[in-house]
Design a protein around this motif. Structure first.
Motif, short mmCIF file in Angstrom:
data_model
loop_
_atom_site.label_atom_id
_atom_site.label_comp_id
_atom_site.label_asym_id
_atom_site.label_seq_id
_atom_site.Cartn_x
_atom_site.Cartn_y
_atom_site.Cartn_z
N ALA A 178 -4.88 8.46 -6.79
CA ALA A 178 -3.51 8.41 -7.73
C ALA A 178 -2.70 9.59 -7.62
CB ALA A 178 -3.79 8.19 -9.07
N PRO A 179 -3.29 11.05 -7.73
CA PRO A 179 -2.53 11.97 -7.70
C PRO A 179 -2.04 12.19 -6.28
CG PRO A 179 -4.25 12.69 -8.76
CD PRO A 179 -4.53 11.25 -8.26
N LEU A 180 -2.62 11.69 -5.07
CA LEU A 180 -2.13 11.88 -3.75
C LEU A 180 -0.75 10.90 -3.40
CD1 LEU A 180 -5.31 11.81 -1.93
CD2 LEU A 180 -3.95 13.65 -2.12
N LEU A 181 -1.00 9.61 -4.08
CA LEU A 181 -0.06 8.51 -3.92
C LEU A 181 1.15 8.48 -4.57
CD1 LEU A 181 -2.63 5.65 -2.80
CD2 LEU A 181 -1.41 7.22 -1.34
N VAL A 182 1.10 9.09 -5.71
CA VAL A 182 1.98 9.03 -6.77
C VAL A 182 3.41 9.56 -6.31
CG1 VAL A 182 2.80 9.96 -9.25
CG2 VAL A 182 0.82 8.47 -8.94
N PRO A 183 3.15 10.80 -5.60
CA PRO A 183 4.50 11.47 -5.07
C PRO A 183 5.05 10.68 -4.09
CG PRO A 183 2.70 13.03 -5.20
CD PRO A 183 2.00 11.82 -5.55
N LEU A 184 4.45 10.00 -3.26
CA LEU A 184 4.77 8.98 -1.92
C LEU A 184 5.43 8.06 -2.86
CD1 LEU A 184 4.87 8.07 0.83
CD2 LEU A 184 2.73 7.21 0.41
N VAL A 185 4.94 7.33 -3.47
CA VAL A 185 5.84 6.11 -4.04
C VAL A 185 6.95 6.63 -4.86
CG1 VAL A 185 3.73 4.73 -3.99
CG2 VAL A 185 4.40 6.08 -6.10
N THR A 186 6.97 7.72 -5.64
CA THR A 186 8.07 8.19 -6.29
C THR A 186 9.29 8.21 -5.17
OG1 THR A 186 6.84 9.32 -7.83
CG2 THR A 186 9.21 9.94 -7.44
N THR A 187 8.95 8.85 -3.92
CA THR A 187 9.97 9.33 -3.04
C THR A 187 10.47 7.74 -2.33
OG1 THR A 187 8.65 9.15 -1.10
CG2 THR A 187 8.98 11.23 -1.99
N MET A 188 9.66 6.55 -2.63
CA MET A 188 10.24 5.48 -2.15
C MET A 188 10.93 4.50 -3.16
SD MET A 188 9.13 5.49 0.98
CE MET A 188 9.40 3.95 1.49
#
Length: 426
Positions: free
Chosen positions: A342-352
């Protein structure tokens, strides 16, 4: 050295070392031999601070509430409620199995706890009625995947803390995916039962009077999840206090209404709660140290760049993430996977610009599917160990249920309104 800790985790995990110890060993190896500039005191502080979180107190409270349910009469009354509603359907006990997981999910919140309980209670009854042990084990494992999706699932709380989103919104968002999973599994059971001529557990549909009578008996367990969400939503108590209120509520019901909860149950309940809580907290501590390494090496940033290089379309990105989570879920325990990824993917989906509440339900549904998928699904091992079914037999029976849950995952992923309708009402 930047990838060496990942190699350590994989090697240790595949040599049957528990995931918490594998993560700790990898994190400590990095900060001892790789990043020698970080004082050991800071790493030890990370051990303490990762567990010193007031919201995490909700975890032992909800675990204890689930344990009390098994001795207070709440679980047995919920099972009777499930039986009067679905026992007359084709494959009656298997349908009861699915509906009971849905009703229990709101309180037990743990897939493995639900799988273990139903493996002991329902599977022996199913085999007596002519269901194969492998089929009974498979539907028990598959239905247990519903438990953490319906509030107050522990994974919902952990994700809310990681992503910094409202616990109340995560709770209420879980209802629709959980109900869809229930319908998908019940339809699959119907088709298999029709083909194999599995009979209902009741001769005919329960009368309205019988349903109403059982509803009055089961109403306390049914109302508990709604009371928790209502209390959090209107500021009566925090999520942590909601866990304490759930414990108190279950004790009152078990002692004064159902009169099944006794003093001799207290040591068993406390022991099981401590064991379950300690395993969860140890994984959280180990994952936080491992997460410190990933942050130090800017792995979340690198992962974001790598996935965005594939495509900038949110639809494509979600396909990639779902495939990644499904593969990882086959090897890692669900709670640990959520805490690590989750800490890895949350920044990614935030940018999307993907809603974090929506994405949280995508992750949790996906991880729960991984929990029943070979080769290392945790619910697969839990149920097979209790029922005696072999993993090979289990694998042959589980695929229709995995397919049904994957269809639900696609709906949850690509129709955001399915998940966000209820949270948006807040």
């Amino acid at each position: 050295m930047s990838t060496f800790p990942v190699i350590i985790v994989m090697v240790l995990y595949f040599t049957s070392i528990p995931i918490a110890f594998a993560l700790l060993a990898a994190g400590l190896a990095y900060f001892t031999f790789g990043d020698v500039g970080t004082p050991p005191d800071l790493i030890l502080q990370k051990f303490i601070t990762s567990a010193s979180s007031f919201p995490l107190l909700a975890v032992p409270f909800f675990i204890m509430a689930g344990e009390i349910m098994n001795y207070s009469g709440i679980s047995s009354n919920l099972m009777k409620m499930a039986d009067v509603l679905t026992g007359h359907l084709r494959g009656g006990l298997a349908q009861v199995n699915v509906l009971l997981s849905t009703l229990m999910g709101g309180i037990s919140g743990s897939a493995n706890a639900d799988a273990a309980m139903q493996s002991k209670i329902l599977v022996p009854q199913m085999t007596k009625r002519g269901y194969s042990a492998a089929f009974s084990t498979a539907i028990t494992a598959a239905s247990s995947a519903i438990a953490p999706v319906i509030p107050p699932g522990i994974n919902l709380i952990i994700y809310a803390l990681i992503a910094q989103v409202s616990v109340a919104k995560m709770f209420i968002a879980g209802y629709t995916p959980g109900i869809l999973m229930c319908f998908g599994l019940m339809l699959t059971v119907h088709l298999i039962a029709k083909k194999r001529d599995y009979q209902p557990s009741r001769e005919k549909m329960a009368s309205a009077g019988e349903i109403f009578t059982q509803f009055k008996q089961s109403i306390w367990g049914l109302l508990l999840p709604f009371g928790i969400i209502f209390g959090i939503r209107f500021g009566i108590f925090t999520p942590t206090e909601a866990g304490a209120m759930a414990v108190l509520f279950c004790i009152v019901i078990g002692v004064f209404l159902y009169k099944e909860l006794k003093w001799e149950h207290a040591p068993i309940i406390l022991t099981n709660t401590i064991i379950s809580t300690s395993s969860v907290m140890l994984i959280i501590i180990a994952a936080s140290v491992f997460g410190q390494y990933m942050s130090w090496e800017r792995i979340p940033h690198q992962l974001t760049k790598s996935i965005l290089a594939i495509s900038e379309s949110p639809w494509i990105i979600l396909i990639v993430i779902n495939v990644l989570l499904l593969v990882l879920g086959m090897f890692l325990e669900g709670g640990a996977l959520l805490i690590i990824v989750a800490p890895l993917l949350v920044p990614l989906v935030t940018t999307m610009n993907i809603d974090l509440v929506h994405f949280g339900l995508i992750m949790i549904v996906n991880i729960m599917i991984g929990g029943i998928t070979p080769p290392f699904g945790s619910m697969m091992f839990t149920t097979c160990a209790i029922t005696g079914a072999t993993v090979g037999e289990f694998v042959k029976e589980i695929w229709p249920f995995i397919l049904a849950l994957l269809i639900v995952l696609v709906i949850v992923t690509y129709i955001p309104s399915v998940v966000m309708f209820l949270p948006n009402l807040l």
